[in-house]
Design a protein around this motif. Structure first.
Motif, PDB file in Angstrom:
ATOM      1  N   ASP A 207      32.079  51.037  36.621  1.00 61.53           N
ATOM      2  CA  ASP A 207      32.157  49.637  36.970  1.00 61.53           C
ATOM      3  C   ASP A 207      33.581  49.409  37.704  1.00 61.53           C
ATOM      4  OD1 ASP A 207      33.372  50.125  34.539  1.00 61.53           O
ATOM      5  OD2 ASP A 207      33.034  47.761  34.093  1.00 61.53           O
ATOM      6  N   GLY A 208      34.491  49.862  37.281  1.00 60.66           N
ATOM      7  CA  GLY A 208      35.806  49.703  37.823  1.00 60.66           C
ATOM      8  C   GLY A 208      35.626  49.967  39.267  1.00 60.66           C
ATOM      9  N   SER A 209      35.396  51.360  39.596  1.00 59.94           N
ATOM     10  CA  SER A 209      35.433  52.011  40.984  1.00 59.94           C
ATOM     11  C   SER A 209      34.257  51.369  41.664  1.00 59.94           C
ATOM     12  CB  SER A 209      34.960  53.430  40.829  1.00 59.94           C
ATOM     13  OG  SER A 209      36.019  54.144  39.756  1.00 59.94           O
ATOM     14  N   ALA A 210      33.364  50.777  41.165  1.00 66.15           N
ATOM     15  CA  ALA A 210      32.211  50.272  41.997  1.00 66.15           C
ATOM     16  C   ALA A 210      32.796  48.986  42.566  1.00 66.15           C
ATOM     17  CB  ALA A 210      31.124  50.084  41.210  1.00 66.15           C
ATOM     18  N   MET A 211      33.623  48.201  41.977  1.00 64.66           N
ATOM     19  CA  MET A 211      33.828  46.824  42.340  1.00 64.66           C
ATOM     20  C   MET A 211      35.079  46.918  43.507  1.00 64.66           C
ATOM     21  SD  MET A 211      32.507  44.531  40.755  1.00 64.66           S
ATOM     22  CE  MET A 211      33.551  43.010  41.228  1.00 64.66           C
ATOM     23  N   TYR A 212      35.307  48.167  43.774  1.00 67.58           N
ATOM     24  CA  TYR A 212      36.513  48.285  44.750  1.00 67.58           C
ATOM     25  C   TYR A 212      35.358  48.109  46.197  1.00 67.58           C
ATOM     26  CZ  TYR A 212      40.655  49.551  42.612  1.00 67.58           C
ATOM     27  OH  TYR A 212      41.659  49.729  41.828  1.00 67.58           O
ATOM     28  N   SER A 213      34.147  48.460  46.267  1.00 70.69           N
ATOM     29  CA  SER A 213      33.609  48.748  47.443  1.00 70.69           C
ATOM     30  C   SER A 213      32.100  48.218  47.256  1.00 70.69           C
ATOM     31  CB  SER A 213      33.636  50.005  48.236  1.00 70.69           C
ATOM     32  OG  SER A 213      33.579  51.006  47.155  1.00 70.69           O
ATOM     33  N   ILE A 214      31.765  47.341  46.263  1.00 72.51           N
ATOM     34  CA  ILE A 214      30.352  47.041  46.155  1.00 72.51           C
ATOM     35  C   ILE A 214      29.607  46.649  47.230  1.00 72.51           C
ATOM     36  CG2 ILE A 214      30.628  44.493  45.385  1.00 72.51           C
ATOM     37  CD1 ILE A 214      28.845  47.025  43.271  1.00 72.51           C
ATOM     38  N   GLN A 215      30.242  46.287  48.212  1.00 73.11           N
ATOM     39  CA  GLN A 215      29.331  45.927  49.458  1.00 73.11           C
ATOM     40  C   GLN A 215      28.656  47.072  50.022  1.00 73.11           C
ATOM     41  OE1 GLN A 215      32.597  45.871  49.281  1.00 73.11           O
ATOM     42  NE2 GLN A 215      33.895  46.312  50.963  1.00 73.11           N
ATOM     43  N   SER A 216      28.954  48.313  49.452  1.00 78.29           N
ATOM     44  CA  SER A 216      28.390  49.572  50.091  1.00 78.29           C
ATOM     45  C   SER A 216      26.796  49.517  49.671  1.00 78.29           C
ATOM     46  CB  SER A 216      28.868  50.684  49.315  1.00 78.29           C
ATOM     47  OG  SER A 216      30.137  50.887  49.849  1.00 78.29           O
TER      48      SER A 216
ATOM     49  N   ASN B 104      28.853  50.600  32.885  1.00 79.58           N
ATOM     50  CA  ASN B 104      29.601  49.453  32.927  1.00 79.58           C
ATOM     51  C   ASN B 104      30.144  49.491  31.295  1.00 79.58           C
ATOM     52  OD1 ASN B 104      30.438  47.132  32.881  1.00 79.58           O
ATOM     53  ND2 ASN B 104      28.468  45.831  32.878  1.00 79.58           N
ATOM     54  N   ASN B 105      31.458  49.690  31.488  1.00 82.45           N
ATOM     55  CA  ASN B 105      32.192  49.515  30.102  1.00 82.45           C
ATOM     56  C   ASN B 105      33.199  48.273  30.257  1.00 82.45           C
ATOM     57  OD1 ASN B 105      34.454  50.338  31.666  1.00 82.45           O
ATOM     58  ND2 ASN B 105      34.767  52.390  30.826  1.00 82.45           N
ATOM     59  N   ALA B 106      32.892  47.296  31.101  1.00 77.76           N
ATOM     60  CA  ALA B 106      33.670  46.089  31.320  1.00 77.76           C
ATOM     61  C   ALA B 106      35.252  46.297  31.624  1.00 77.76           C
ATOM     62  CB  ALA B 106      33.152  45.181  30.062  1.00 77.76           C
ATOM     63  N   ALA B 107      35.384  47.511  32.098  1.00 80.08           N
ATOM     64  CA  ALA B 107      36.666  47.778  32.284  1.00 80.08           C
ATOM     65  C   ALA B 107      37.092  48.666  33.231  1.00 80.08           C
ATOM     66  CB  ALA B 107      37.711  48.095  30.843  1.00 80.08           C
ATOM     67  N   THR B 108      38.352  48.878  33.965  1.00 81.86           N
ATOM     68  CA  THR B 108      38.840  49.948  34.559  1.00 81.86           C
ATOM     69  C   THR B 108      39.569  50.959  33.366  1.00 81.86           C
ATOM     70  OG1 THR B 108      40.831  48.867  35.215  1.00 81.86           O
ATOM     71  CG2 THR B 108      39.142  48.972  36.873  1.00 81.86           C
TER      72      THR B 108
ATOM     73  N   ILE C 188      35.739  40.653  31.693  1.00 82.42           N
ATOM     74  CA  ILE C 188      35.007  40.306  30.369  1.00 82.42           C
ATOM     75  C   ILE C 188      34.923  38.840  30.611  1.00 82.42           C
ATOM     76  CG2 ILE C 188      35.140  42.154  28.730  1.00 82.42           C
ATOM     77  CD1 ILE C 188      37.578  40.798  27.631  1.00 82.42           C
ATOM     78  N   ASP C 189      35.823  38.151  31.290  1.00 78.54           N
ATOM     79  CA  ASP C 189      35.770  36.618  31.439  1.00 78.54           C
ATOM     80  C   ASP C 189      35.881  36.317  32.929  1.00 78.54           C
ATOM     81  OD1 ASP C 189      36.023  34.220  30.958  1.00 78.54           O
ATOM     82  OD2 ASP C 189      38.163  34.158  30.308  1.00 78.54           O
ATOM     83  N   PRO C 190      34.831  36.201  33.566  1.00 75.53           N
ATOM     84  CA  PRO C 190      33.700  36.400  33.355  1.00 75.53           C
ATOM     85  C   PRO C 190      33.111  37.764  33.508  1.00 75.53           C
ATOM     86  CG  PRO C 190      33.331  35.662  35.652  1.00 75.53           C
ATOM     87  CD  PRO C 190      34.933  35.618  35.177  1.00 75.53           C
ATOM     88  N   PRO C 191      32.118  38.193  32.660  1.00 72.71           N
ATOM     89  CA  PRO C 191      31.653  39.562  32.853  1.00 72.71           C
ATOM     90  C   PRO C 191      30.961  39.618  34.041  1.00 72.71           C
ATOM     91  CG  PRO C 191      30.173  38.236  31.338  1.00 72.71           C
ATOM     92  CD  PRO C 191      31.350  37.588  31.771  1.00 72.71           C
ATOM     93  N   VAL C 192      30.762  41.005  34.584  1.00 71.05           N
ATOM     94  CA  VAL C 192      30.278  41.132  35.846  1.00 71.05           C
ATOM     95  C   VAL C 192      28.597  41.501  35.692  1.00 71.05           C
ATOM     96  CG1 VAL C 192      29.998  42.722  37.953  1.00 71.05           C
ATOM     97  CG2 VAL C 192      32.270  41.965  36.754  1.00 71.05           C
TER      98      VAL C 192
END
Length: 202
Positions: free
Chosen positions: A131-140, A157-161, A183-187
């Motif tokens: 999930d951390g990696s995905a958030m860098y380029s989620i627009q893909s 998704n472990n809610a962290a990098t 986690i605040d807020p969760p994705v």
């Protein structure tokens, strides 16, 4: 190399005779209990013990993804902490079938999977990402949906990098994690996928 082996093998057979062939068979027999396939079997047995663990055990999830993929699928692996057993579970059938991290940066997996479809249009592509990696380029995800690409994204998704946490602890002995938790807020990745044009399942 292939052409060289075509010429070399008959020459070795001619010069080495049955003694060389016997030695080769002995060598193969010695490796039979140590090769990739032999090591994979007990690993699967060990991982399968965690089939009902909650939250989902990442090694078990990786095994499910591997077993669900067709043989000709391309795997783009940016699972990092959640895909530690991936290369021990999935056989590499050709040089284009597996792409993984070759440097220290993260966030390349989703866009790389989009790019992997172009030169191999008849092969399905699976992107396995943290999930951390995905958030860098989620627009893909939007780009892939817009081009209607044959892609499957698995976002663990472990809610962290977690990789950043591991490195901070390993390299600096520091466990004060700043900005490494979601986690605040969760994705809401299923909601995010829907908004970017994807069928989704949690």
């Amino acid at each position: 190399m292939k052409e060289t082996l075509h010429a070399l093998v008959p020459a070795l057979k001619a010069s080495g005779g049955s003694a060389l062939q016997a030695r080769a068979k002995q060598g193969l027999a010695a490796l039979a209990t140590k090769n990739w396939a032999a090591r994979r079997k007990p690993l699967i047995e060990q991982i399968s013990k965690h089939a009902t663990t909650s939250p989902i055990d990442p090694d078990w999830l990786a095994l499910q993804v591997v077993e669900a993929m067709p043989d000709n699928a391309i795997l783009v692996d940016e699972g990092l902490t959640s895909s530690r057993q991936m290369i021990a579970l999935r056989p590499h059938r050709d040089r284009y079938g597996y792409h993984a991290l070759a440097s220290g940066g993260i966030g390349w997996g989703l866009p790389a999977s989009v790019g992997s479809v172009s030169p191999t249009p008849n092969r399905p592509v699976v992107c396995y990402s943290g999930d951390g990696s995905a958030m860098y380029s989620i627009q893909s995800l939007w780009t892939a949906a817009n081009h209607k690409l044959p892609l499957t994204f698995v976002i663990v998704n472990n809610a962290a990098t977690a990789s950043s946490k591991q490195r901070l602890l390993a390299f600096h002995g520091e466990d004060h994690y700043v900005g490494m938790d979601f986690i605040d807020p969760p994705v809401d990745f299923t909601g995010l996928a829907k908004s970017l044009g994807w069928k989704r399942r949690r």
